[in-house]
Write an enzyme that holds these catalytic residues in place. Sequence first.
Site, PDB file in Angstrom:
ATOM      1  N   CYS A 144       1.167  -1.125  -0.082  1.00  0.00           N
ATOM      2  CA  CYS A 144      -0.082   0.057  -0.062  1.00  0.00           C
ATOM      3  C   CYS A 144       0.874   1.119  -0.072  1.00  0.00           C
ATOM      4  CB  CYS A 144      -0.822  -0.206   1.084  1.00  0.00           C
ATOM      5  SG  CYS A 144      -1.937   1.480   1.580  1.00  0.00           S
ATOM      6  N   CYS A 191      -0.830   3.750  -6.375  1.00  0.00           N
ATOM      7  CA  CYS A 191      -1.463   3.253  -5.310  1.00  0.00           C
ATOM      8  C   CYS A 191      -1.710   1.736  -6.147  1.00  0.00           C
ATOM      9  CB  CYS A 191      -3.172   3.898  -5.367  1.00  0.00           C
ATOM     10  SG  CYS A 191      -4.323   2.974  -4.487  1.00  0.00           S
TER      11      CYS A 191
END
Length: 288
Positions: free
Chosen positions: A70, A206
């Site tokens: 992440c 992302c």
Amino acid sequence: MAIGVFDSGVGGLTIHRALVERLPSADFVYLADQKHAPYGERTGEDIVNLTRQGCETLFDQGASLVILACNTASAVALRRLQSTWLSDYRKTAGRPVNVLGIIVPTIEAATGVPWEHEAERRGPKIENLDILGLFCTRATAHSRVYEIEIDKRRQDLAVFAEPCPGLADMIEQGADHDALKAKIDGHVGALKARIGRFPDRAILGCTHYEIVADLFKAALPAGTPLIHQPSSVAEAMGRYVERHTEFDIGSSGKRVFLTTGEPKTQSALIETFWGAPLNFAASQVAAA
């Protein structure tokens, strides 16, 4: 023992799949903190605390290494956890454990130089700037980690971040193709307007965005190179475990998928990406 892969939701599956391909015999435990997703709009303290809880859960599940799959957690929480929490946790656990992020190998891929390299500082005027577009969450953009770390290594590489609020959540919820396309087209257009032209290259900053990489490719000019985090991270992780044999990553090829949210089969969008239905079980130690 296993490798733990942590994300706020399903985006980390892009990293997970590449890691499995690179280390097929290793055991893996994937944890999605879907109860608290998305992270990109949360405060820094929230992100640090939730990431720490996720790491603890994975260590409790037997992981010796945890990969923060992440960008938001890697940008906001990793350094803080490594400097203030991890050493005490190691003492409590009584075994070798570590937490690694995904930004270092991404920056190495973007710059073409190792992390340890720092460029000689030049004068204020640099000809022929290479423009790198960064599509990311608001929290990652606010951290400016990509701009800061890339500038240390490549002064001829200018980073322009385009926060894409809501996009990760749309992917997490399995939004339809047309809605995703409209959202991505809008952000690519906004970045172009701000720069004055399209970027020369782009990072999907992302891990959720890799699931819809085809829509980013379609929105950018044909042939615009995308820097793919999964392959960069998997290669770096493969080298890391070869160097650090103190970490036991298992050898049975076991795969476990956990969520702090509702146990269920993931959306059709994720099924298409993964290539098969994917069911997440309840985390035994859910983040509070």
